[in-house]
Design an enzyme around this catalytic site. Structure first.
Site, PDB file in Angstrom:
ATOM      1  N   LYS A  73       0.847  -1.190   0.000  1.00  0.00           N
ATOM      2  CA  LYS A  73       0.000   0.000   0.000  1.00  0.00           C
ATOM      3  C   LYS A  73       0.883   1.240   0.000  1.00  0.00           C
ATOM      4  O   LYS A  73       1.915   1.286   0.692  1.00  0.00           O
ATOM      5  CB  LYS A  73      -0.897  -0.037   1.237  1.00  0.00           C
ATOM      6  CG  LYS A  73      -1.850   1.134   1.378  1.00  0.00           C
ATOM      7  CD  LYS A  73      -2.653   0.970   2.663  1.00  0.00           C
ATOM      8  CE  LYS A  73      -3.591   2.123   2.917  1.00  0.00           C
ATOM      9  NZ  LYS A  73      -4.338   1.945   4.194  1.00  0.00           N
TER      10      LYS A  73
ATOM     11  N   SER B 297      -8.955   2.532   3.788  1.00  0.00           N
ATOM     12  CA  SER B 297      -8.031   3.160   2.867  1.00  0.00           C
ATOM     13  C   SER B 297      -7.157   2.167   2.093  1.00  0.00           C
ATOM     14  O   SER B 297      -6.436   2.568   1.180  1.00  0.00           O
ATOM     15  CB  SER B 297      -7.136   4.135   3.639  1.00  0.00           C
ATOM     16  OG  SER B 297      -6.365   3.477   4.623  1.00  0.00           O
TER      17      SER B 297
ATOM     18  N   SER C 191      -9.325   0.393   8.045  1.00  0.00           N
ATOM     19  CA  SER C 191      -8.817   0.481   6.670  1.00  0.00           C
ATOM     20  C   SER C 191      -8.322  -0.823   6.060  1.00  0.00           C
ATOM     21  O   SER C 191      -8.040  -0.874   4.862  1.00  0.00           O
ATOM     22  CB  SER C 191      -7.700   1.529   6.591  1.00  0.00           C
ATOM     23  OG  SER C 191      -8.239   2.823   6.735  1.00  0.00           O
TER      24      SER C 191
END
Length: 466
Positions: A76, A152, A176
């Protein structure tokens, strides 16, 4: 290639086993993953930075003997730094930011034998539960590209769900990992606070709200990866209780007769969609059919105070992000370099007093004790992961004249997941239910602090049953 196309849909444990038995070469797995990313990503925008050259070099070089040797992986684009590769935090302000070192978690990924092929899309500073940054544009849900993959860690979840890689890195400050796991129909575990290290750059983040781990195709992958990465780093301010045995040994182990509490109502005023209620009741019935004791419960918590305290800390985290990155880059941040909500949160934080921040932290700690006492009566507590099925892209738009609109919508969407960031408890979103539109709706299981083992045993049992 037909064989390799099938191999790419195996989980990471199975792919590593093929490499170990010399039935597949790491470079073949890497090339197959690259081919799929190139073919699928244009429709999903899940991968925003490619690292194909580094990946191919690693695959043809001397790889460590780890549990996932030769398996493709994605990071990520937030928190986890990889030396020499840009890390933007989803922000225009950091579009050209290139770290000069690996984070400790990335070093552990490499020691596990994983081959990192790129960075995945994330919202600016991970603030919203959707992945629609101004810098890179929206990531799309593989089940319906008009809908959000969550956030996220939405890019990572979409990449795993679409078969680009068998698992991908994620982090979780308010849900997230679990939010996109629910939206994309994959397995997502937020481990116990400080189970994985945040060093060398951070001791903790947001007074302990943030934890790191991964989105995975299988329960055993999540367990084996956590075994490979867990444990304190030098200088950590605190760390999670040590497990009694490797987590991967919990997968397939008899969970015993668990006492499971389930709730379908949020502690806030958020309305829960009937599909999300149905998903919980379906999971509760499945658990009862598996001979667990299942009882319906109701949380008696001051929802408004929880939200206020969380937003106080969350806004401080936004201001800290901007100020910290200004310090690192030596540049002066201006409003036009950030999205409206990010700037509004930071401005709000700068108007707060230091005592208000500490009072918010104290409130969250008091709530943590109340929740911990409640959870002592149960081996795990089951809730919806989210209040809605995956909503359309644009649902969390933050117009410049009213940026708080996005945060209010987010609070309605995620009334369940932030609680475990507040308490530090482990929690997982398990893909057990799809609605009539063919969209995944995750179910959320919360464990006692430090007891991922129970979650892994139960998750493996549910995975086998479904």
């Amino acid at each position: 290639m037909a064989k390799l196309e099938e191999v790419t849909w195996l989980d990471a444990t199975a792919q590593a086993d093929l490499v170990r038995r010399k039935e597949v070469k790491p470079i073949e797995l890497v090339d197959a993953a690259i081919e799929r990313i190139e073919r699928v990503n244009p429709a999903l925008n899940a991968v925003v930075t490619t690292m194909y050259e580094q990946g191919r070099a690693a695959a043809t070089g001397e790889l460590p003997d780890g549990p996932f040797t030769g398996v493709p992986f994605l990071l990520k684009d937030l928190i986890a730094s990889y030396a020499g590769v840009r890390m933007t935090f989803g922000s225009t302000f950091l579009a050209d930011h290139v770290p000069d070192h690996d984070s400790e978690l990335v070093l552990r990924h490499k020691r596990a034998g994983l081959i990192i092929l790129g960075k995945t899309n994330a919202p600016e500073f991970g603030i919203l539960p959707t992945t629609e940054p101004r810098l890179f544009g929206s990531a799309h849900n593989p089940w319906d590209t008009s809908r959000t993959p969550g956030g996220s860690s939405g890019g990572s979840a979409a990449a795993v769900a679409a078969g680009m890689v068998p698992m991908a890195h994620g982090n979780d400050g308010g849900g997230s990992i679990r939010i996109p796991a629910s939206c994309c129909g994959v397995f997502g575990l937020k481990p116990t606070r400080a189970r994985n290290p945040l060093g060398p750059d951070f001791g903790d983040l947001g007074s302990g709200l943030v934890a790191e781990h991964a989105l995975t195709r299988s329960v055993r992958d999540s367990a084996a990866l956590l075994d490979a990465t867990a444990g304190p780093d030098t200088g950590d301010p605190y760390w999670a209780p040590m497990p009694t045995r490797p987590f991967v040994q919990e997968v397939g182990a008899d969970p015993g007769r668990l006492r499971i509490g389930f709730a379908t109502e949020a502690v806030t005023d958020a309305k829960v969609h009937p599909d999300c209620v149905s998903a919980v009741r379906d999971a509760a019935k499945l658990c009862a059919d598996l001979d667990h004791d299942v009882v319906e419960v109701k949380f008696d918590l001051p929802g408004e105070l929880v939200t206020q305290a969380f937003v106080t800390v969350w806004s401080a985290l936004a201001a800290w992000s901007i100020d910290g990155m200004a310090l690192i880059t030596g540049r002066t941040p201006t409003q036009d370099q950030f999205e409206p909500l990010t700037w509004a949160l930071a401005e709000s934080a700068r108007q707060q007093t230091s005592s208000a921040y500490l009072l918010a932290v104290t409130m969250l700690q008091v709530l943590s004790r109340e929740i911990a006492r409640f959870c002592q009566d149960f081996d795990t507590v089951l809730t919806p992961t989210l209040a809605w099925p995956p909503p359309p892209l644009g649902t969390f738009f933050d117009p410049p004249d009213n940026p708080w609109q996005a945060l209010l919508r987010a609070a309605e969407f995620i009334p369940f997941t932030p609680m475990c960031n507040i308490t530090g408890q482990p929690a997982m979103s398990v893909p057990l239910y799809w609605n009539s539109e063919g969209l995944p709706v995750g179910t959320h299981f919360v464990g006692r602090f430090g007891e991922e083992a129970t979650l892994f045993r139960l998750a493996a049992q549910l995975e086998a049953a479904r």
